[in-house]
Scaffold this motif. Structure first.
Motif, PDB file in Angstrom:
ATOM      1  N   ASN A  80       0.818  -1.217   0.000  1.00 35.59           N
ATOM      2  CA  ASN A  80       0.000   0.000   0.000  1.00 35.59           C
ATOM      3  C   ASN A  80       0.854   1.270   0.000  1.00 35.59           C
ATOM      4  O   ASN A  80       0.534   2.244  -0.677  1.00 35.59           O
ATOM      5  CB  ASN A  80      -0.943   0.005   1.207  1.00 35.59           C
ATOM      6  CG  ASN A  80      -2.015  -1.065   1.093  1.00 35.59           C
ATOM      7  OD1 ASN A  80      -2.278  -1.568   0.007  1.00 35.59           O
ATOM      8  ND2 ASN A  80      -2.621  -1.420   2.220  1.00 35.59           N
ATOM      9  N   HIS A  81       1.955   1.254   0.764  1.00 37.79           N
ATOM     10  CA  HIS A  81       2.814   2.434   0.794  1.00 37.79           C
ATOM     11  C   HIS A  81       3.522   2.638  -0.539  1.00 37.79           C
ATOM     12  O   HIS A  81       3.767   3.779  -0.956  1.00 37.79           O
ATOM     13  CB  HIS A  81       3.816   2.348   1.952  1.00 37.79           C
ATOM     14  CG  HIS A  81       3.192   2.694   3.264  1.00 37.79           C
ATOM     15  ND1 HIS A  81       2.808   1.752   4.178  1.00 37.79           N
ATOM     16  CD2 HIS A  81       2.826   3.898   3.794  1.00 37.79           C
ATOM     17  CE1 HIS A  81       2.246   2.361   5.224  1.00 37.79           C
ATOM     18  NE2 HIS A  81       2.247   3.657   5.016  1.00 37.79           N
ATOM     19  N   GLN A  82       3.850   1.536  -1.206  1.00 32.99           N
ATOM     20  CA  GLN A  82       4.461   1.639  -2.533  1.00 32.99           C
ATOM     21  C   GLN A  82       3.498   2.353  -3.500  1.00 32.99           C
ATOM     22  O   GLN A  82       3.878   3.281  -4.203  1.00 32.99           O
ATOM     23  CB  GLN A  82       4.751   0.213  -3.006  1.00 32.99           C
ATOM     24  CG  GLN A  82       5.515   0.052  -4.285  1.00 32.99           C
ATOM     25  CD  GLN A  82       5.775  -1.439  -4.521  1.00 32.99           C
ATOM     26  OE1 GLN A  82       6.339  -2.117  -3.663  1.00 32.99           O
ATOM     27  NE2 GLN A  82       5.334  -1.949  -5.641  1.00 32.99           N
ATOM     28  N   VAL A 162      -5.421   7.054  -0.618  1.00 35.31           N
ATOM     29  CA  VAL A 162      -5.030   8.124   0.303  1.00 35.31           C
ATOM     30  C   VAL A 162      -4.914   7.481   1.687  1.00 35.31           C
ATOM     31  O   VAL A 162      -5.863   6.895   2.206  1.00 35.31           O
ATOM     32  CB  VAL A 162      -5.990   9.348   0.247  1.00 35.31           C
ATOM     33  CG1 VAL A 162      -7.438   8.991   0.503  1.00 35.31           C
ATOM     34  CG2 VAL A 162      -5.522  10.419   1.240  1.00 35.31           C
ATOM     35  N   ASP A 163      -3.697   7.532   2.204  1.00 36.60           N
ATOM     36  CA  ASP A 163      -3.366   6.918   3.496  1.00 36.60           C
ATOM     37  C   ASP A 163      -3.969   7.783   4.595  1.00 36.60           C
ATOM     38  O   ASP A 163      -3.614   8.962   4.724  1.00 36.60           O
ATOM     39  CB  ASP A 163      -1.832   6.868   3.617  1.00 36.60           C
ATOM     40  CG  ASP A 163      -1.326   6.147   4.861  1.00 36.60           C
ATOM     41  OD1 ASP A 163      -2.107   5.948   5.817  1.00 36.60           O
ATOM     42  OD2 ASP A 163      -0.127   5.793   4.887  1.00 36.60           O
ATOM     43  N   VAL A 164      -4.913   7.236   5.383  1.00 37.23           N
ATOM     44  CA  VAL A 164      -5.483   8.025   6.478  1.00 37.23           C
ATOM     45  C   VAL A 164      -5.125   7.452   7.857  1.00 37.23           C
ATOM     46  O   VAL A 164      -5.835   7.691   8.834  1.00 37.23           O
ATOM     47  CB  VAL A 164      -7.015   8.258   6.322  1.00 37.23           C
ATOM     48  CG1 VAL A 164      -7.284   9.176   5.140  1.00 37.23           C
ATOM     49  CG2 VAL A 164      -7.797   6.972   6.176  1.00 37.23           C
ATOM     50  N   GLU A 166      -3.102   7.901  11.127  1.00 40.27           N
ATOM     51  CA  GLU A 166      -2.702   9.190  11.717  1.00 40.27           C
ATOM     52  C   GLU A 166      -1.243   9.534  11.426  1.00 40.27           C
ATOM     53  O   GLU A 166      -0.890  10.706  11.334  1.00 40.27           O
ATOM     54  CB  GLU A 166      -2.983   9.204  13.227  1.00 40.27           C
ATOM     55  CG  GLU A 166      -4.473   9.362  13.509  1.00 40.27           C
ATOM     56  CD  GLU A 166      -4.783   9.544  14.986  1.00 40.27           C
ATOM     57  OE1 GLU A 166      -3.897   9.261  15.818  1.00 40.27           O
ATOM     58  OE2 GLU A 166      -5.909   9.969  15.293  1.00 40.27           O
ATOM     59  N   HIS A 167      -0.381   8.526  11.256  1.00 41.22           N
ATOM     60  CA  HIS A 167       1.035   8.834  10.995  1.00 41.22           C
ATOM     61  C   HIS A 167       1.215   9.609   9.684  1.00 41.22           C
ATOM     62  O   HIS A 167       2.247  10.219   9.457  1.00 41.22           O
ATOM     63  CB  HIS A 167       1.922   7.571  11.035  1.00 41.22           C
ATOM     64  CG  HIS A 167       1.682   6.569   9.943  1.00 41.22           C
ATOM     65  ND1 HIS A 167       1.507   5.222  10.186  1.00 41.22           N
ATOM     66  CD2 HIS A 167       1.592   6.697   8.595  1.00 41.22           C
ATOM     67  CE1 HIS A 167       1.333   4.582   9.037  1.00 41.22           C
ATOM     68  NE2 HIS A 167       1.377   5.447   8.056  1.00 41.22           N
ATOM     69  N   ALA A 168       0.211   9.550   8.792  1.00 41.38           N
ATOM     70  CA  ALA A 168       0.304  10.238   7.501  1.00 41.38           C
ATOM     71  C   ALA A 168       0.044  11.740   7.619  1.00 41.38           C
ATOM     72  O   ALA A 168       0.436  12.508   6.751  1.00 41.38           O
ATOM     73  CB  ALA A 168      -0.680   9.619   6.506  1.00 41.38           C
TER      74      ALA A 168
HETATM   75 MN   MN3 Z   1       1.216   5.090   6.077  1.00 41.24          MN
END
Ligand code: MN3
Length: 203
Positions: A80-82, A162-164, A166-168
């Protein structure tokens, strides 16, 4: 073993959506940890070493019982991060062109409606997860998924996340997830989304 891909831009390249500190932690710590933990989970299992990341995520029957959960969570985190980091580019609002542009008009009516639906999906993801634009049997669709679940199956292919978690966004936006999502659209790399769409239509 899977390796940590470098970011395709500098840490200060996405200032309209995120600051260098968030990006540094997100990539060098969070993303790197998923890579390390995935490698640790597959290390004792020789039979997993020749499987691709996609296979590890879509063929759970081949994963030994004790590795199933760490492979799903950390493999999903790597995957997912890729897709997420590659789907952003240097600050510059652009719009989708070509086939992906036509598909967005066809399935959402307009880019604005797509952005509204994507925002809604990402906002309503309870807790950690992602809002996703996916290809669903040749039709574009917006969904949300919790944690590091991947929209990768016979019927789903990931186009734009879209990464939701909290670290994003928490360092810059605190609890204001909606402001982060709004700014996210300013850095979408539509060329990459278009490449993902071509792959989805080809496979
Ligand atoms: Mn993330």
């Amino acid at each position: 073993p899977v390796s940590l891909e470098p970011l395709p831009y500098d840490y200060d390249a996405l200032t309209s959506v995120t600051d260098a500190e968030t990006l540094r932690f997100h990539h060098d710590k969070h993303r790197a940890t998923y890579v390390e933990k995935l490698n640790a989970a597959i290390k004792p299992h020789q039979e997993l070493h020749n499987m691709t990341l996609e296979q590890l995520l879509t063929e759970p029957d081949k994963i030994p019982e004790e590795a199933k959960t760490p492979v799903k969570n950390n493999g999903g985190g790597v995957y997912n991060h890729q897709v997420y980091f590659n789907a952003m580019e240097k600050d510059e609002f652009t719009t989708p062109e070509g086939e992906i542009g036509k598909a967005i008009e066809r399935d959402f009516g307009s880019l604005d409606t797509f952005m509204k639906e994507m925002t809604e999906a990402a906002l309503s993801q309870f807790g950690s997860g992602y809002g996703w634009l996916v290809n669903n049997n040749g039709k574009l669709k917006v969904i949300n998924l919790p944690n590091q679940d991947v929209p990768l199956s016979d019927t789903l292919y990931p186009l734009l996340p879209v990464d939701v978690w909290e670290h994003a966004y928490y360092l810059k936006y605190r609890n204001l997830r909606a402001d982060y999502i709004k700014a996210f659209f300013d850095v979408v790399n539509w060329k990459e989304v278009s490449n993902n769409y071509e792959k989805a239509m080809r496979d």
